[in-house]
Design an enzyme around this catalytic site. Structure first.
Site, short mmCIF file in Angstrom:
data_model
loop_
_atom_site.label_atom_id
_atom_site.label_comp_id
_atom_site.label_asym_id
_atom_site.label_seq_id
_atom_site.Cartn_x
_atom_site.Cartn_y
_atom_site.Cartn_z
N ASP A 143 -4.46 8.49 10.77
CA ASP A 143 -4.87 7.48 12.01
C ASP A 143 -4.48 8.53 13.15
O ASP A 143 -4.30 9.73 13.27
CB ASP A 143 -3.96 6.27 11.93
CG ASP A 143 -2.59 6.31 12.20
OD1 ASP A 143 -2.03 7.51 12.45
OD2 ASP A 143 -1.78 5.00 12.36
N CYS A 184 0.39 8.99 9.25
CA CYS A 184 0.28 8.27 10.41
C CYS A 184 1.67 8.38 11.10
O CYS A 184 2.17 9.46 10.93
CB CYS A 184 0.09 6.64 9.96
SG CYS A 184 1.46 6.03 8.84
N THR A 205 4.73 7.14 11.13
CA THR A 205 5.86 6.98 10.43
C THR A 205 5.61 7.36 8.81
O THR A 205 6.25 7.79 8.06
CB THR A 205 6.44 5.41 10.19
OG1 THR A 205 5.10 4.89 9.78
CG2 THR A 205 6.52 5.13 11.50
N HIS A 245 8.57 13.86 -11.48
CA HIS A 245 8.78 12.69 -12.24
C HIS A 245 7.66 11.32 -11.78
O HIS A 245 7.75 10.82 -12.85
CB HIS A 245 10.15 12.17 -11.73
CG HIS A 245 11.37 13.07 -11.82
ND1 HIS A 245 12.71 12.69 -11.74
CD2 HIS A 245 11.38 14.35 -12.47
CE1 HIS A 245 13.42 13.69 -12.31
NE2 HIS A 245 12.69 14.78 -12.60
N HIS A 277 9.14 11.14 -18.43
CA HIS A 277 8.86 10.27 -17.08
C HIS A 277 7.29 9.86 -17.27
O HIS A 277 6.96 8.59 -16.65
CB HIS A 277 8.63 11.56 -15.98
CG HIS A 277 9.99 12.05 -15.57
ND1 HIS A 277 11.02 11.39 -15.38
CD2 HIS A 277 10.04 13.26 -15.82
CE1 HIS A 277 11.90 12.30 -15.17
NE2 HIS A 277 11.51 13.61 -15.60
C1 RB5 Z 1 0.40 3.45 14.98
O1 RB5 Z 1 0.91 3.14 16.39
C2 RB5 Z 1 1.38 3.33 13.87
O2 RB5 Z 1 1.94 2.07 13.73
C3 RB5 Z 1 0.71 3.85 12.57
O3 RB5 Z 1 0.85 5.37 12.92
C4 RB5 Z 1 1.71 3.86 11.71
O4 RB5 Z 1 3.17 4.84 12.05
C5 RB5 Z 1 1.86 2.72 10.87
O5 RB5 Z 1 3.06 2.60 9.77
#
Ligand code: RB5
Length: 146
Positions: A8, A65, A67, A98, A133
């Site tokens: 994203d 993304c 996180t 695994h 596994h």
């Molecule tokens: C976008 O702002 C953010 O929420 C997205 O990139 C991600 O971290 C979601 O899990």
């Protein structure tokens, strides 16, 4: 091996780093975006990419993304996907050995480009150990197919 790559808006620059790693390793890949200036919704990238791995069109997927969490939650909703959220080299290695993870998720706001590149390299070249596994991974598939 064929890899599908997506992010994203929160993962655009790490996605570029990963695409360079795949080029260096001479691994065939398709980058499906985002080509975004504004913000986009991570499920709109995670789910189509994961479906294309689950269908067998691609062997593996790498999703980024902010996180890595949203991408991993969404990708893991697709039957047949074992998406691993990874931010260190140990789990990058072990999740291939695994869990036979077929999607790697990382967060651009969590780790820097150097570590992300090493994680991508370790994960994409890692091999499933099968053995003990295999039955564990099979139990996940059995649950999905109930
Ligand atoms: C976008 O702002 C953010 O929420 C997205 O990139 C991600 O971290 C979601 O899990």
């Amino acid at each position: 091996m064929k890899v599908i790559l997506a992010s994203d808006h929160g993962g655009v620059s790490l996605r570029r780093e990963v695409s360079e790693v795949l080029e260096e390793l001479d691994i065939e890949f398709e980058d499906i975006g985002c080509d975004c200036e504004g913000s986009v919704d991570y499920p709109d990238y995670a789910i189509p990419a994961a479906e294309r791995v689950a269908s067998g069109e691609f062997d593996k997927g790498i999703l980024i993304c902010g996180t890595g969490i949203g991408m991993s939650i969404a990708a893991n909703k697709v039957k047949g996907i074992r998406a691993a959220l990874v931010h260190d080299l140990f789990t990058a290695k072990v999740t291939r050995e695994h869990n036979d993870s077929n999607v790697l998720c990382m967060g651009e706001r969590v780790i820097g480009p150097g570590l992300a590149r090493e994680i991508a390299k370790t994960w994409v070249t890692g091999e499933f150990e099968a053995g003990r596994h295999e039955k564990r991974v099979n139990k996940i598939a059995e649950y999905e197919n109930k």
